[in-house]
Design a protein around this motif. Structure first.
Motif, PDB file in Angstrom:
ATOM      1  N   ASN A  56       0.854  -1.184   0.000  1.00  0.00           N
ATOM      2  CA  ASN A  56       0.000   0.000   0.000  1.00  0.00           C
ATOM      3  C   ASN A  56       0.893   1.238   0.000  1.00  0.00           C
ATOM      4  N   ASP A  57       0.344   2.358  -0.418  1.00  0.00           N
ATOM      5  CA  ASP A  57       1.091   3.610  -0.508  1.00  0.00           C
ATOM      6  C   ASP A  57       1.652   3.993   0.862  1.00  0.00           C
ATOM      7  N   PRO A  58       2.981   4.087   1.018  1.00  0.00           N
ATOM      8  CA  PRO A  58       3.566   4.438   2.317  1.00  0.00           C
ATOM      9  C   PRO A  58       3.107   5.791   2.857  1.00  0.00           C
ATOM     10  N   LEU A  59       2.686   6.674   1.992  1.00  0.00           N
ATOM     11  CA  LEU A  59       2.217   7.979   2.450  1.00  0.00           C
ATOM     12  C   LEU A  59       0.881   7.863   3.180  1.00  0.00           C
ATOM     13  N   LYS A  60       0.169   6.773   2.917  1.00  0.00           N
ATOM     14  CA  LYS A  60      -1.172   6.607   3.481  1.00  0.00           C
ATOM     15  C   LYS A  60      -1.343   5.303   4.251  1.00  0.00           C
ATOM     16  N   SER A  61      -0.256   4.595   4.476  1.00  0.00           N
ATOM     17  CA  SER A  61      -0.388   3.299   5.139  1.00  0.00           C
ATOM     18  C   SER A  61       0.806   3.041   6.043  1.00  0.00           C
ATOM     19  N   ARG A  62       0.557   2.425   7.161  1.00  0.00           N
ATOM     20  CA  ARG A  62       1.618   2.097   8.112  1.00  0.00           C
ATOM     21  C   ARG A  62       2.572   1.046   7.541  1.00  0.00           C
ATOM     22  N   ARG A  63       3.796   1.040   8.079  1.00  0.00           N
ATOM     23  CA  ARG A  63       4.743   0.010   7.653  1.00  0.00           C
ATOM     24  C   ARG A  63       4.407  -1.327   8.305  1.00  0.00           C
ATOM     25  N   SER A  64       4.045  -1.285   9.583  1.00  0.00           N
ATOM     26  CA  SER A  64       3.676  -2.523  10.269  1.00  0.00           C
ATOM     27  C   SER A  64       2.667  -2.220  11.366  1.00  0.00           C
ATOM     28  N   TYR A  65       1.898  -3.234  11.723  1.00  0.00           N
ATOM     29  CA  TYR A  65       0.947  -3.111  12.828  1.00  0.00           C
ATOM     30  C   TYR A  65       0.456  -4.497  13.216  1.00  0.00           C
ATOM     31  N   ILE A  66      -0.090  -4.595  14.407  1.00  0.00           N
ATOM     32  CA  ILE A  66      -0.648  -5.853  14.881  1.00  0.00           C
ATOM     33  C   ILE A  66      -2.011  -6.082  14.223  1.00  0.00           C
ATOM     34  N   VAL A  67      -2.192  -7.260  13.654  1.00  0.00           N
ATOM     35  CA  VAL A  67      -3.496  -7.639  13.100  1.00  0.00           C
ATOM     36  C   VAL A  67      -4.348  -8.126  14.267  1.00  0.00           C
ATOM     37  N   SER A  68      -5.236  -7.268  14.747  1.00  0.00           N
ATOM     38  CA  SER A  68      -6.022  -7.584  15.943  1.00  0.00           C
ATOM     39  C   SER A  68      -7.373  -8.216  15.623  1.00  0.00           C
ATOM     40  N   SER A  69      -7.758  -8.225  14.344  1.00  0.00           N
ATOM     41  CA  SER A  69      -8.988  -8.906  13.935  1.00  0.00           C
ATOM     42  C   SER A  69      -8.860  -9.304  12.471  1.00  0.00           C
ATOM     43  N   PRO A  70      -9.567 -10.354  12.052  1.00  0.00           N
ATOM     44  CA  PRO A  70      -9.491 -10.784  10.646  1.00  0.00           C
ATOM     45  C   PRO A  70      -9.892  -9.690   9.658  1.00  0.00           C
ATOM     46  N   SER A  71     -10.716  -8.732  10.099  1.00  0.00           N
ATOM     47  CA  SER A  71     -11.158  -7.670   9.190  1.00  0.00           C
ATOM     48  C   SER A  71      -9.986  -6.871   8.628  1.00  0.00           C
ATOM     49  N   LEU A  72      -8.886  -6.799   9.379  1.00  0.00           N
ATOM     50  CA  LEU A  72      -7.728  -6.033   8.917  1.00  0.00           C
ATOM     51  C   LEU A  72      -7.006  -6.721   7.760  1.00  0.00           C
ATOM     52  N   ASN A  92      12.468  14.919  -2.094  1.00  0.00           N
ATOM     53  CA  ASN A  92      11.575  13.880  -2.601  1.00  0.00           C
ATOM     54  C   ASN A  92      11.326  12.829  -1.522  1.00  0.00           C
ATOM     55  N   MET A  93      10.099  12.360  -1.431  1.00  0.00           N
ATOM     56  CA  MET A  93       9.770  11.326  -0.458  1.00  0.00           C
ATOM     57  C   MET A  93      10.362   9.989  -0.903  1.00  0.00           C
ATOM     58  N   ASP A  94      11.255   9.428  -0.068  1.00  0.00           N
ATOM     59  CA  ASP A  94      11.831   8.122  -0.396  1.00  0.00           C
ATOM     60  C   ASP A  94      11.522   7.075   0.674  1.00  0.00           C
ATOM     61  N   PHE A  95      10.925   7.503   1.785  1.00  0.00           N
ATOM     62  CA  PHE A  95      10.489   6.619   2.867  1.00  0.00           C
ATOM     63  C   PHE A  95      11.635   5.788   3.448  1.00  0.00           C
ATOM     64  N   LEU A  96      12.795   6.426   3.541  1.00  0.00           N
ATOM     65  CA  LEU A  96      13.960   5.790   4.164  1.00  0.00           C
ATOM     66  C   LEU A  96      14.246   6.370   5.546  1.00  0.00           C
ATOM     67  N   GLY A  97      13.313   7.161   6.050  1.00  0.00           N
ATOM     68  CA  GLY A  97      13.486   7.756   7.370  1.00  0.00           C
ATOM     69  C   GLY A  97      12.747   6.978   8.439  1.00  0.00           C
ATOM     70  N   LEU A  98      12.089   7.700   9.335  1.00  0.00           N
ATOM     71  CA  LEU A  98      11.368   7.056  10.429  1.00  0.00           C
ATOM     72  C   LEU A  98      10.083   6.417   9.916  1.00  0.00           C
ATOM     73  N   ALA A  99       9.847   5.189  10.332  1.00  0.00           N
ATOM     74  CA  ALA A  99       8.602   4.509   9.985  1.00  0.00           C
ATOM     75  C   ALA A  99       7.475   5.051  10.862  1.00  0.00           C
ATOM     76  N   PRO A 100       6.229   4.954  10.406  1.00  0.00           N
ATOM     77  CA  PRO A 100       5.110   5.470  11.201  1.00  0.00           C
ATOM     78  C   PRO A 100       5.063   4.935  12.626  1.00  0.00           C
ATOM     79  N   GLU A 101       5.374   3.643  12.797  1.00  0.00           N
ATOM     80  CA  GLU A 101       5.276   3.059  14.139  1.00  0.00           C
ATOM     81  C   GLU A 101       6.373   3.548  15.080  1.00  0.00           C
ATOM     82  N   GLN A 102       7.353   4.289  14.549  1.00  0.00           N
ATOM     83  CA  GLN A 102       8.404   4.856  15.400  1.00  0.00           C
ATOM     84  C   GLN A 102       8.016   6.205  15.987  1.00  0.00           C
TER      85      GLN A 102
END
Length: 411
Positions: free
Chosen positions: A40-56, A256-266
């Motif tokens: 998914n687009d890194p600008l609009k989506s987390r790099r990682s997260y806990i899947v807490s329900s099947p809906s995710l 330019n956005m290269d997404f090599l910096g801090l991840a959202p969960e940080q």
């Protein structure tokens, strides 16, 4: 569903086909944790997260809807449902260029925490961590542009002990080039806090422009130093400044956005804890509101757009709006008394919430949801984020969605 060996003894699955080595179901069942791979687009989506329900697993677009538990959960195999129920499934967005870092992160037993800026908030937060951090924090580094402040607080804090129990974090003066040599960096710097008696109603927004310039410098430094810890934002407005950190740390030299910096969960913004605490304060004063202590929730920012829900079981719009108004304006009441309201925020949003983060407990902080940092109940698990999902009343969810969209329009 495709089963993969992503790396040596690391297993996952996806509904997409990838060129990873195929795995057997038993490999995933016998693994302590497994990964759900998606793109998914890194600008609009987390790099990682806990899947807490099947809906995710059926999430097509990340947005505020993920807080509202989807009753139409997709059907999954029993072994996978057991993994999800025990929070052993981590969603991993392989659109991030550094997604493999997630596979090899080590869990921290002991934390080094560095605090930037020793003003009212920074020193109160420091005091809280000194008193609370004995079992988890080994060292607290302090940095301020004023040397005398550093010297004072190093002396004061290292003279705080209970007799015959000296298990509290050591406080150490650090240099600016050492501030990211830690597991958590706590940003408490602020250009200017409106004086008591000023006509400014939304203090946090008045600080946004000046504080965003300061935090940008440290976001860029975190990128340069390849910081792998948590960037904790305590200065106002925490949600918007957290977004600044994400954007600025993920830009290259050409902007330019290269997404090599801090991840959202940080990145986490610590401002909602005190709004919940203020709601607790007022709910204790009125028997009609006592149920908030067991059933209430807080969402959104530390100021305009705040949502206090009196109950997630039997939501009452009028009571919730009343509590929201009281919590939102509590700082103005303190200012009318002639004092800056910094003690409760520094402790409830700061020290206590940070300790809950470190201990893996539920707490309030602003985390990345679909490109917006939004305050809600969450916890740190496996170095990523588990969000609480609830069956939200329509009126309550409408309030949450409105705030979410407003924050997204600002930055």
């Amino acid at each position: 569903m495709n089963l993969y060996q992503i790396d040596k003894n690391i297993y996952g699955f996806s509904f997409q086909k990838y060129n990873f080595e195929k795995a057997k179901k038993e490999d995933l069942i016998n693994s302590d944790k497994i990964y759900y791979l998606f793109e998914n687009d890194p600008l609009k989506s987390r790099r990682s997260y806990i899947v807490s329900s099947p809906s995710l697993l059926s999430l097509k677009k990340e947005n505020i809807n993920i807080l509202n538990n989807n009753k139409d959960n997709i059907v999954v195999d029993e072994w996978l449902k057991e993994k999800i129920d025990s929070k052993k499934v981590i969603a991993l967005n392989i659109s991030y260029p550094n997604w493999k870092d997630v596979l090899h992160q080590k869990l921290r037993e002991s934390w080094n925490v560095n605090i930037l800026a020793l003003g009212d908030v920074g020193t109160t937060l420091l005091t809280g961590l000194k008193l609370l951090g004995g079992n988890k924090i080994s060292k607290i580094g302090i940095y301020d542009r004023t040397l005398e402040k550093q010297q004072r607080w190093e002396m004061e804090m290292n003279q705080v002990y209970s007799a015959f129990n000296y298990n509290t974090p050591e406080v150490k003066i650090i240099n600016k080039d050492e501030i990211f040599d830690c597991d958590m960096f706590v940003f408490c710097a602020s250009k200017s806090v409106p004086k008591v008696g000023s006509d400014i109603k939304d203090v946090r927004m008045a600080q946004f422009e000046s504080n965003s310039k300061i935090i940008k410098e440290y976001a860029i430094q975190a990128r340069k130093e390849n910081f792998k810890g948590i960037f904790a934002v305590v200065s106002d407005p925490v949600d918007l400044l957290s977004k600044v950190v994400f954007l600025e740390s993920n830009k290259d030299e050409n902007n330019n956005m290269d997404f090599l910096g801090l991840a959202p969960e940080q990145i986490r913004g610590y401002g909602l804890g005190v709004m919940n605490a203020r709601a607790v304060y007022y709910s204790k004063k009125d028997s009609k509101l006592n149920h908030f202590l067991k059933e209430g929730r807080a969402f959104g920012p530390h100021g305009k757009g705040l949502i206090i829900a009196d109950s997630i079981k039997n939501y009452n719009d009028n009571l919730s709006l009343y509590l929201t108004d009281k919590a939102k304006n509590a700082n103005l009441e303190m200012r009318e008394l002639g004092f800056k309201p910094f003690i409760a925020p520094a402790l409830s949003s700061g020290a206590l919430s940070i300790m809950d983060t470190i201990n893996g407990n539920w707490h309030y902080s602003a985390t990345f949801i679909g490109g917006v940092f939004m305050g809600s109940k969450n916890k740190l698990k496996y170095n990523t984020i588990e969000l609480e999902q609830l069956n939200l009343h329509d009126n309550l969810f409408s309030r949450i969605k409105e705030t979410y969209e407003t924050l997204g329009e600002i930055i």
